[in-house]
Design an enzyme around this catalytic site. Structure first.
Site, PDB file in Angstrom:
ATOM      1  N   CYS A  26       0.813  -1.230   0.000  1.00 49.55           N
ATOM      2  CA  CYS A  26       0.000   0.000   0.000  1.00 49.55           C
ATOM      3  C   CYS A  26       0.841   1.273   0.000  1.00 49.55           C
ATOM      4  O   CYS A  26       0.314   2.364  -0.235  1.00 49.55           O
ATOM      5  CB  CYS A  26      -0.961   0.008   1.179  1.00 49.55           C
ATOM      6  SG  CYS A  26      -2.128  -1.356   1.121  1.00 49.55           S
TER       7      CYS A  26
ATOM      8  N   HIS B  79      -3.297   7.013   2.471  1.00 49.76           N
ATOM      9  CA  HIS B  79      -3.733   5.707   1.975  1.00 49.76           C
ATOM     10  C   HIS B  79      -5.109   5.386   2.560  1.00 49.76           C
ATOM     11  O   HIS B  79      -5.323   5.480   3.767  1.00 49.76           O
ATOM     12  CB  HIS B  79      -2.716   4.647   2.381  1.00 49.76           C
ATOM     13  CG  HIS B  79      -3.197   3.261   2.137  1.00 49.76           C
ATOM     14  ND1 HIS B  79      -3.667   2.870   0.898  1.00 49.76           N
ATOM     15  CD2 HIS B  79      -3.332   2.196   2.958  1.00 49.76           C
ATOM     16  CE1 HIS B  79      -4.058   1.607   0.980  1.00 49.76           C
ATOM     17  NE2 HIS B  79      -3.867   1.175   2.212  1.00 49.76           N
TER      18      HIS B  79
ATOM     19  N   ASN C 149     -10.145  -0.161  -0.148  1.00 48.80           N
ATOM     20  CA  ASN C 149      -8.683  -0.056  -0.106  1.00 48.80           C
ATOM     21  C   ASN C 149      -8.139  -0.629  -1.420  1.00 48.80           C
ATOM     22  O   ASN C 149      -8.163  -1.843  -1.632  1.00 48.80           O
ATOM     23  CB  ASN C 149      -8.172  -0.854   1.104  1.00 48.80           C
ATOM     24  CG  ASN C 149      -6.656  -0.854   1.215  1.00 48.80           C
ATOM     25  OD1 ASN C 149      -5.955  -0.479   0.281  1.00 48.80           O
ATOM     26  ND2 ASN C 149      -6.162  -1.303   2.365  1.00 48.80           N
TER      27      ASN C 149
HETATM   28  O1  UT7 Z   1      -3.755  -1.449   3.546  1.00 46.25           O
HETATM   29  C1  UT7 Z   1      -2.697  -1.808   4.391  1.00 46.25           C
HETATM   30  C2  UT7 Z   1      -3.004  -1.418   5.738  1.00 46.25           C
HETATM   31  N1  UT7 Z   1      -4.203  -2.086   6.183  1.00 46.25           N
HETATM   32  C3  UT7 Z   1      -4.871  -1.554   7.160  1.00 46.25           C
HETATM   33  O2  UT7 Z   1      -4.509  -0.480   7.563  1.00 46.25           O
HETATM   34  C4  UT7 Z   1      -6.020  -2.311   7.789  1.00 46.25           C
HETATM   35  C5  UT7 Z   1      -5.925  -2.137   9.262  1.00 46.25           C
HETATM   36  N2  UT7 Z   1      -6.925  -2.862  10.036  1.00 46.25           N
HETATM   37  C6  UT7 Z   1      -8.226  -2.552  10.009  1.00 46.25           C
HETATM   38  O3  UT7 Z   1      -8.665  -1.674   9.293  1.00 46.25           O
HETATM   39  C7  UT7 Z   1      -9.138  -3.255  10.980  1.00 46.25           C
HETATM   40  O4  UT7 Z   1      -8.347  -3.954  11.937  1.00 46.25           O
HETATM   41  C8  UT7 Z   1     -10.101  -4.249  10.297  1.00 46.25           C
HETATM   42  C9  UT7 Z   1     -11.147  -3.474   9.511  1.00 46.25           C
HETATM   43  C10 UT7 Z   1      -9.314  -5.189   9.401  1.00 46.25           C
HETATM   44  C11 UT7 Z   1     -10.836  -5.068  11.326  1.00 46.25           C
HETATM   45  O5  UT7 Z   1     -11.541  -4.202  12.228  1.00 46.25           O
HETATM   46  P1  UT7 Z   1     -11.390  -4.383  13.803  1.00 46.25           P
HETATM   47  O6  UT7 Z   1     -12.286  -3.405  14.395  1.00 46.25           O
HETATM   48  O7  UT7 Z   1      -9.923  -4.288  14.107  1.00 46.25           O
HETATM   49  O8  UT7 Z   1     -11.957  -5.809  14.018  1.00 46.25           O
HETATM   50  P2  UT7 Z   1     -11.240  -7.098  14.625  1.00 46.25           P
HETATM   51  O9  UT7 Z   1     -10.313  -7.701  13.632  1.00 46.25           O
HETATM   52  O10 UT7 Z   1     -10.707  -6.823  15.976  1.00 46.25           O
HETATM   53  O11 UT7 Z   1     -12.508  -8.045  14.780  1.00 46.25           O
HETATM   54  C12 UT7 Z   1     -13.603  -7.696  15.649  1.00 46.25           C
HETATM   55  C13 UT7 Z   1     -14.709  -8.676  15.379  1.00 46.25           C
HETATM   56  C14 UT7 Z   1     -14.223 -10.127  15.315  1.00 46.25           C
HETATM   57  O12 UT7 Z   1     -15.220 -10.945  15.890  1.00 46.25           O
HETATM   58  P3  UT7 Z   1     -15.068 -11.484  17.394  1.00 46.25           P
HETATM   59  O13 UT7 Z   1     -13.782 -12.262  17.402  1.00 46.25           O
HETATM   60  O14 UT7 Z   1     -15.034 -10.264  18.244  1.00 46.25           O
HETATM   61  O15 UT7 Z   1     -16.298 -12.320  17.550  1.00 46.25           O
HETATM   62  C15 UT7 Z   1     -14.144 -10.405  13.857  1.00 46.25           C
HETATM   63  O16 UT7 Z   1     -14.289 -11.762  13.535  1.00 46.25           O
HETATM   64  O17 UT7 Z   1     -15.287  -8.399  14.089  1.00 46.25           O
HETATM   65  C16 UT7 Z   1     -15.331  -9.610  13.332  1.00 46.25           C
HETATM   66  N3  UT7 Z   1     -15.249  -9.291  11.934  1.00 46.25           N
HETATM   67  C17 UT7 Z   1     -16.340  -9.100  11.166  1.00 46.25           C
HETATM   68  N4  UT7 Z   1     -17.640  -9.125  11.463  1.00 46.25           N
HETATM   69  C18 UT7 Z   1     -18.505  -8.885  10.447  1.00 46.25           C
HETATM   70  C19 UT7 Z   1     -14.137  -9.144  11.161  1.00 46.25           C
HETATM   71  N5  UT7 Z   1     -14.505  -8.851   9.895  1.00 46.25           N
HETATM   72  C20 UT7 Z   1     -15.854  -8.818   9.875  1.00 46.25           C
HETATM   73  C21 UT7 Z   1     -16.802  -8.576   8.870  1.00 46.25           C
HETATM   74  N6  UT7 Z   1     -18.114  -8.613   9.210  1.00 46.25           N
HETATM   75  N7  UT7 Z   1     -16.461  -8.286   7.593  1.00 46.25           N
END
Ligand code: UT7
Length: 352
Positions: free
Chosen positions: A127, A269, A299
């Site tokens: 990215c 980004h 993204n």
């Molecule tokens: O481009 C290069 C750089 N990339 C980035 O900068 C991405 C950085 N990371 C992020 O933007 C975020 O961490 C994400 C959007 C990837 C994830 O968001 P989060 O708020 O950090 O969620 P998490 O990974 O901590 O997950 C929280 C919950 C989990 O469920 P449990 O374990 O709490 O039951 C995930 O399984 O959200 C769940 N989850 C979803 N639920 C519904 C993860 N993806 C989804 C989804 N729909 N699409």
């Protein structure tokens, strides 16, 4: 005044097919509400079967070349976007989804754009790729190795995502964005005024495709199941994205001599609206200073920054004379920032 690389053309390309959050929710355990509130994304574009990174790169490149030709005040014949008076003599393509692992995709793109036997190569910084490619091309211009460069960021992450991974499928979209740089001087609008670049390979496993490289292929037998897909450890990546884009922006602003309040637009980004807002908070920015188009495109990896520039220009949000800070973060881990005063640009006709 000293010799500098000056931005003089801008273009972009998105595949036609749009995948809405609702469509994803029909296939996976997710919802429009989760995706919008956790990422700010409403839809993304994905390539059609058979369509690849180079196809998008050629379309974005042609548009940037047409824009540069029109900006220079030269007639656009609507067929060939290449400027006959001042042709491009360098192509740098940022991508981590090349058409093939070998060779690089840039020579094919240069050839299909009719640019002749110009030097062309890929830059792989995920990215952050566009900022790295911009710095590489700008350095070659200031060193006198090139006079006019086409810099493209293009990726088709839909081709490497795990169809069952609701997190990555919610975030990533395909696209390409491009700019043309020409030799000029540091006092002109559009001159790239400075860069800040960095990497930290201790985080290499946080954003990765495990199979397909020499480490996996040197072991006899096929790759383990699922290793061909892209994976991301979202939480630590989120934290590092905020930290590294803020730090990189801050150190570049100090070098360029601008305060955060003096920056008109920060084009970061487009990974997650919460990341953009957190970077804004770290730098003490107001909402109106932050450019965001991720609701419409998601993204798009190396295409993210030039596509956000294109949309901000098209929407009238980014104006000539604006002080612009670009900042990116991605796999590697890598990060990078660039600063310029936005120039007067013509858009040129879209070329196919
Ligand atoms: O481009 C290069 C750089 N990339 C980035 O900068 C991405 C950085 N990371 C992020 O933007 C975020 O961490 C994400 C959007 C990837 C994830 O968001 P989060 O708020 O950090 O969620 P998490 O990974 O901590 O997950 C929280 C919950 C989990 O469920 P449990 O374990 O709490 O039951 C995930 O399984 O959200 C769940 N989850 C979803 N639920 C519904 C993860 N993806 C989804 C989804 N729909 N699409």
């Amino acid at each position: 005044m000293s010799r500098a690389a000056v931005l003089c053309g801008l273009g972009g390309s998105l595949p036609e097919r749009i995948v809405s959050n609702e469509e994803l929710a029909e296939q996976l355990d997710t919802s429009d509400r989760w995706i919008r509130t956790r990422t700010g994304i409403g839809q993304r574009h994905v390539v059609a079967p058979g369509q690849s990174t180079s196809d998008l790169a050629v379309a974005a490149g042609a548009q940037a070349l047409a824009s540069a030709r029109a900006t220079a005040g030269r007639a656009d014949d609507g067929v060939d976007p290449v400027d006959p008076v001042d042709p491009v003599d360098l192509v740098v393509l940022a991508t981590s989804t090349p058409d093939r692992p070998c060779p690089a995709t840039a020579p094919d793109v240069a050839h299909r754009l009719g640019l002749g036997h110009v030097p062309s190569f890929d830059v792989s910084a995920v990215c952050t790729g566009f900022v790295y490619a911009l710095a590489t091309a700008a350095s070659m211009i200031t060193a006198g190795i090139a006079g006019r460069a086409l810099v493209i960021g293009a990726d088709t992450f839909s081709t490497i995502l795990d169809p069952a991974d609701r997190t990555t499928r919610a975030i990533f979209g395909d696209g390409a964005g491009a700019v043309v740089l020409r030799a000029g001087d540091s006092g002109e609008p559009g001159a790239l005024l400075g860069f800040d670049l960095g990497s930290d390979g201790s985080g290499a496993d946080l954003i990765t495709v495990r199979a397909g490289g020499s480490r996996q292929r040197s072991v006899p037998g096929p790759a383990a199941e699922g290793e061909e897909f892209f994976t991301m450890d979202g939480r630590p990546v989120f934290t590092r994205a905020v930290l590294d884009m803020s730090r990189s922006s801050q150190s570049l602003l100090e070098r360029v001599g601008w305060s955060a309040a003096e920056v008109d637009k920060v084009v970061a980004h487009q990974a997650n609206i919460r990341i953009l807002n957190a970077v804004g908070e770290q730098l003490g920015l107001e909402e109106k200073q932050i450019v965001a188009n991720l609701d419409r495109v998601g993204n798009t990896v190396a295409a993210s920054i030039p596509l956000a520039l294109r949309d901000a220009v098209a929407g009238g949000e980014l104006q000539p004379g604006h002080r612009v800070l670009l900042t990116g973060f991605g796999g590697g881990l890598t990060w990078g920032s660039a600063a310029l005063v936005w120039p007067e640009l013509e858009t040129g006709r879209p070329h196919r």
